[in-house]
Design a protein around this motif. Structure first.
Motif, PDB file in Angstrom:
ATOM      1  N   PHE A 148      -4.891  -0.296 -14.561  1.00 22.14           N
ATOM      2  CA  PHE A 148      -3.895  -0.918 -13.406  1.00 22.14           C
ATOM      3  C   PHE A 148      -2.682  -1.111 -14.213  1.00 22.14           C
ATOM      4  CE2 PHE A 148      -7.973  -2.337 -11.329  1.00 22.14           C
ATOM      5  CZ  PHE A 148      -7.523  -1.681 -10.059  1.00 22.14           C
ATOM      6  N   LYS A 149      -2.546  -1.644 -15.282  1.00 18.20           N
ATOM      7  CA  LYS A 149      -1.236  -2.062 -16.009  1.00 18.20           C
ATOM      8  C   LYS A 149      -0.586  -0.864 -16.078  1.00 18.20           C
ATOM      9  CE  LYS A 149       0.560  -3.441 -20.378  1.00 18.20           C
ATOM     10  NZ  LYS A 149       0.446  -4.131 -21.790  1.00 18.20           N
ATOM     11  N   GLN A 150      -1.216   0.620 -16.557  1.00 16.07           N
ATOM     12  CA  GLN A 150      -0.285   1.631 -16.638  1.00 16.07           C
ATOM     13  C   GLN A 150       0.034   2.250 -15.331  1.00 16.07           C
ATOM     14  OE1 GLN A 150       0.692   2.832 -19.571  1.00 16.07           O
ATOM     15  NE2 GLN A 150      -0.372   1.173 -20.396  1.00 16.07           N
ATOM     16  N   LEU A 151      -0.505   1.973 -14.169  1.00 11.86           N
ATOM     17  CA  LEU A 151      -0.402   2.574 -12.792  1.00 11.86           C
ATOM     18  C   LEU A 151       0.745   1.534 -12.172  1.00 11.86           C
ATOM     19  CD1 LEU A 151      -3.969   2.808 -11.155  1.00 11.86           C
ATOM     20  CD2 LEU A 151      -2.013   4.714 -11.296  1.00 11.86           C
ATOM     21  N   TYR A 152       0.775   0.148 -12.599  1.00  9.71           N
ATOM     22  CA  TYR A 152       1.861  -0.624 -12.125  1.00  9.71           C
ATOM     23  C   TYR A 152       3.493  -0.097 -13.094  1.00  9.71           C
ATOM     24  CZ  TYR A 152      -0.913  -4.063  -9.655  1.00  9.71           C
ATOM     25  OH  TYR A 152      -1.490  -4.811  -8.869  1.00  9.71           O
ATOM     26  N   LEU A 153       3.031   0.283 -14.361  1.00  7.81           N
ATOM     27  CA  LEU A 153       4.136   0.629 -15.121  1.00  7.81           C
ATOM     28  C   LEU A 153       4.754   1.866 -14.429  1.00  7.81           C
ATOM     29  CD1 LEU A 153       3.195  -0.286 -18.602  1.00  7.81           C
ATOM     30  CD2 LEU A 153       5.221  -1.200 -17.157  1.00  7.81           C
ATOM     31  N   LYS A 154       3.829   2.682 -14.026  1.00 11.88           N
ATOM     32  CA  LYS A 154       4.478   4.126 -13.570  1.00 11.88           C
ATOM     33  C   LYS A 154       5.093   3.969 -12.140  1.00 11.88           C
ATOM     34  CE  LYS A 154       2.644   8.902 -13.188  1.00 11.88           C
ATOM     35  NZ  LYS A 154       1.533   9.654 -13.268  1.00 11.88           N
ATOM     36  N   ALA A 155       4.342   3.025 -11.485  1.00 11.85           N
ATOM     37  CA  ALA A 155       5.415   2.983 -10.088  1.00 11.85           C
ATOM     38  C   ALA A 155       6.555   2.096 -10.056  1.00 11.85           C
ATOM     39  CB  ALA A 155       4.210   2.168  -9.385  1.00 11.85           C
ATOM     40  N   LEU A 156       6.615   1.246 -11.224  1.00 13.81           N
ATOM     41  CA  LEU A 156       7.723   0.225 -11.532  1.00 13.81           C
ATOM     42  C   LEU A 156       8.956   1.080 -11.449  1.00 13.81           C
ATOM     43  CD1 LEU A 156       8.287  -2.787 -11.854  1.00 13.81           C
ATOM     44  CD2 LEU A 156       8.500  -2.283 -14.182  1.00 13.81           C
ATOM     45  N   ILE A 178      10.300   4.506   3.310  1.00 11.63           N
ATOM     46  CA  ILE A 178       9.634   3.632   2.138  1.00 11.63           C
ATOM     47  C   ILE A 178      10.142   3.809   1.013  1.00 11.63           C
ATOM     48  CG2 ILE A 178       7.456   2.975   1.327  1.00 11.63           C
ATOM     49  CD1 ILE A 178       7.316   1.893   4.047  1.00 11.63           C
ATOM     50  N   PRO A 179      10.370   2.840  -0.162  1.00 12.27           N
ATOM     51  CA  PRO A 179      10.726   2.969  -1.419  1.00 12.27           C
ATOM     52  C   PRO A 179       9.873   3.843  -2.095  1.00 12.27           C
ATOM     53  CG  PRO A 179      10.737   0.933  -1.190  1.00 12.27           C
ATOM     54  CD  PRO A 179      10.580   1.341   0.301  1.00 12.27           C
ATOM     55  N   HIS A 180      10.232   4.557  -3.312  1.00  9.72           N
ATOM     56  CA  HIS A 180       9.076   5.039  -4.085  1.00  9.72           C
ATOM     57  C   HIS A 180       8.789   4.413  -5.408  1.00  9.72           C
ATOM     58  CE1 HIS A 180       9.847   9.598  -2.753  1.00  9.72           C
ATOM     59  NE2 HIS A 180       9.751   8.731  -1.886  1.00  9.72           N
ATOM     60  N   HIS A 181       9.297   3.295  -5.671  1.00  7.45           N
ATOM     61  CA  HIS A 181       9.129   2.354  -6.758  1.00  7.45           C
ATOM     62  C   HIS A 181       9.035   0.887  -6.484  1.00  7.45           C
ATOM     63  CE1 HIS A 181       9.918   5.995  -9.536  1.00  7.45           C
ATOM     64  NE2 HIS A 181      11.049   5.909  -8.778  1.00  7.45           N
ATOM     65  N   LEU A 182       8.287   0.202  -7.300  1.00  5.11           N
ATOM     66  CA  LEU A 182       7.882  -1.171  -7.178  1.00  5.11           C
ATOM     67  C   LEU A 182       9.224  -2.071  -7.704  1.00  5.11           C
ATOM     68  CD1 LEU A 182       4.257  -1.470  -8.817  1.00  5.11           C
ATOM     69  CD2 LEU A 182       4.747  -1.397  -6.503  1.00  5.11           C
ATOM     70  N   ARG A 183       9.947  -1.590  -8.226  1.00  2.00           N
ATOM     71  CA  ARG A 183      11.267  -2.219  -8.649  1.00  2.00           C
ATOM     72  C   ARG A 183      12.028  -2.259  -7.229  1.00  2.00           C
ATOM     73  NH1 ARG A 183      12.031   2.526 -11.362  1.00  2.00           N
ATOM     74  NH2 ARG A 183      13.590   3.853 -10.321  1.00  2.00           N
ATOM     75  N   ASP A 184      11.935  -1.798  -6.406  1.00  2.22           N
ATOM     76  CA  ASP A 184      12.718  -1.552  -5.115  1.00  2.22           C
ATOM     77  C   ASP A 184      12.231  -2.729  -4.263  1.00  2.22           C
ATOM     78  OD1 ASP A 184      14.507   0.565  -6.258  1.00  2.22           O
ATOM     79  OD2 ASP A 184      13.019   1.952  -5.389  1.00  2.22           O
ATOM     80  N   ILE A 185      10.986  -3.264  -4.424  1.00  2.00           N
ATOM     81  CA  ILE A 185      10.335  -4.228  -3.490  1.00  2.00           C
ATOM     82  C   ILE A 185      10.319  -5.559  -4.271  1.00  2.00           C
ATOM     83  CG2 ILE A 185       9.254  -2.379  -1.834  1.00  2.00           C
ATOM     84  CD1 ILE A 185       6.747  -3.047  -3.413  1.00  2.00           C
ATOM     85  N   GLY A 186      10.853  -5.579  -5.256  1.00  2.00           N
ATOM     86  CA  GLY A 186      11.178  -7.174  -6.007  1.00  2.00           C
ATOM     87  C   GLY A 186      10.251  -7.201  -6.892  1.00  2.00           C
ATOM     88  N   ASN A 198       0.803  -1.201   0.038  1.00  3.19           N
ATOM     89  CA  ASN A 198       0.254   0.146   0.023  1.00  3.19           C
ATOM     90  C   ASN A 198       0.904   1.490   0.162  1.00  3.19           C
ATOM     91  OD1 ASN A 198      -2.714  -0.666  -0.075  1.00  3.19           O
ATOM     92  ND2 ASN A 198      -3.003  -1.200   2.132  1.00  3.19           N
ATOM     93  N   ALA A 199       1.992   1.282   0.811  1.00  6.23           N
ATOM     94  CA  ALA A 199       2.704   2.316   1.025  1.00  6.23           C
ATOM     95  C   ALA A 199       3.446   2.855  -0.427  1.00  6.23           C
ATOM     96  CB  ALA A 199       3.757   2.276   2.036  1.00  6.23           C
ATOM     97  N   VAL A 200       3.948   1.895  -1.193  1.00  3.66           N
ATOM     98  CA  VAL A 200       4.555   2.287  -2.335  1.00  3.66           C
ATOM     99  C   VAL A 200       3.444   2.718  -3.198  1.00  3.66           C
ATOM    100  CG1 VAL A 200       5.912   1.429  -4.495  1.00  3.66           C
ATOM    101  CG2 VAL A 200       6.623   0.602  -2.155  1.00  3.66           C
ATOM    102  N   ASN A 201       2.514   2.176  -3.290  1.00  2.00           N
ATOM    103  CA  ASN A 201       1.441   2.486  -4.544  1.00  2.00           C
ATOM    104  C   ASN A 201       0.272   3.688  -4.220  1.00  2.00           C
ATOM    105  OD1 ASN A 201       1.269   0.413  -6.831  1.00  2.00           O
ATOM    106  ND2 ASN A 201       1.182  -1.107  -5.014  1.00  2.00           N
TER     107      ASN A 201
END
Length: 382
Positions: free
Chosen positions: A374-382, A335-343, A286-289
């Motif tokens: 959802f796909k675009q939000l994940y890509l933006k957060a990646l 808390i990291p800002h990007h999903l790539r930082d949490i695997g 939740n925190a990253v997203n």
């Protein structure tokens, strides 16, 4: 409000709140004729000194204790079945959930399982399964040790399928605890990461509840006050905790859980697949997203974001200022800002988007969310 005494709130569950509330547990059990509780917790908490002290205190009062802690950090159906077997084999008379969201969800699901022996997911609220929750349930007590999910005051449990990883909601007013012992002292030794991640989970609950599309002024007021308490306390609770900051976070966590009976939204539907597919800590997901999900929601709901910004005491009362605040707060609590930082990897995105669009939370989002969104939000957060 002072932070060195115990208060009682009824909403409608009886909540004993304050430093030292846990000391009332043995007398409460004795008063209610409960002598053989089953404690449900997680493996980490079961090993900690404060938990062992709780068990020792109960045993000193001639109360027989059975501890069940064989659960995953993101609970699955098999955890509940194993706990049900322990109940069957040890002649217990009550269930005490001690811990964060995972432990309390499993505890609540076992409460349901005791006298409802159909397949667990027959009772999934999303398919109307709550109508089958008709039998009595054991005496149920909750004791939170984190300030995140607020599950201690809830009436539902989120349990994932072992195979498909899809999350189900087990719901019934029967599953509310008879009493909550909310003692901020039990949260004092939480490490900074868990404090931050669970605290951001509580903030997500309050923000998403406030934005959820169904009108519910009672929940809106509670959510805004929860946001205010977190603004005042999360950074201190994470980096330099004291009993006041821990108390405010514990209260804000419960307020978020009360408020989100109104509904959640896009952030939770982004987060749930990370937990089920990649076993990501729910609060961290939740925190990253949350900054990305909140940014998605601004257009058309500027007035609501203005109220959130005002509650956060931001100079600019805009949705964009709220998003910047969330990124800055994540930085301040590491808390990291990007999903790539949490695997999360690019090859995960399609599956995550499939799981997100099937999730139960986003239908209450203030605006519709498509699979492509959802796909675009994940890509933006990646």
């Amino acid at each position: 409000m002072t932070f060195d005494k115990v208060y009682q709130y009824n909403f409608p569950t009886t909540i004993r709140f304050g430093a030292g509330a846990i000391k009332e547990l043995p007398a409460y059990l004795q008063k209610n004729g409960l002598k053989r509780p089953m404690i449900v917790t997680d493996p980490t908490i079961a090993s900690l000194p404060f938990f062992k002290a709780i068990v020792a205190d109960l045993q000193a009062h001639n109360i027989s204790v059975e501890v069940f802690s064989d659960i995953h950090k993101n609970p699955v159906k098999s955890d509940v079945y194993k706990g049900g077997d322990v109940w069957d084999n040890t002649s217990r008379d009550s269930i005490i959930g001690i811990g964060g969201g995972a432990a309390l969800d499993v505890a609540r699901a076992i409460v349901l399982r005791v006298n409802h022996r159909e397949d667990l997911f027959k009772y999934d609220d999303l398919i109307g399964g709550d109508v089958y929750v008709t039998n009595d349930v054991p005496h149920f007590i909750t004791i939170p040790t984190t300030s995140g999910t607020g599950s201690e005051v809830g009436r539902s449990a989120i349990i994932a399928d072992d195979e498909t990883h899809q999350k189900k909601i087990l719901f019934s007013p029967k599953l509310m605890a008879q009493i909550v012992f909310a003692d901020p002292v039990l949260t004092m030794d939480l490490p900074p990461f868990i404090t931050a991640a669970t605290g951001m989970d509580a903030l997500t609950h309050n923000m998403e509840a406030f934005l959820a599309k169904n009108p519910h002024p009672l929940c809106d007021g509670i959510a805004l006050e929860g946001i205010s308490l977190i603004k005042d306390s999360l950074e201190k609770a994470t980096n330099n905790p004291d009993i006041e900051s821990r108390s405010k976070m514990l209260m804000a966590s419960m307020m978020g859980a009360i408020a989100f009976q109104k509904g959640l939204g896009v952030v939770h539907s982004l987060a749930h697949p990370l937990s089920s597919l990649l076993d990501t800590h729910h609060g961290l997901a939740n925190a990253v997203n949350i900054p990305y999900g909140m940014e998605f929601n601004i257009a058309g709901f500027e007035d609501k974001f203005r109220r959130i910004a005002r509650t956060l005491e931001l100079k600019e009362e805009t949705g964009e200022a709220v998003v910047k605040y969330l990124f800055d707060l994540n930085t301040r609590v590491n808390i990291p800002h990007h999903l790539r930082d949490i695997g999360v990897k690019p090859e995960h995105i399609e599956t995550l988007a499939d799981l997100a669009v099937a999730d139960f939370a986003h239908p209450n989002n203030p605006k519709p969310v498509s699979r492509e969104d959802f796909k675009q939000l994940y890509l933006k957060a990646l």
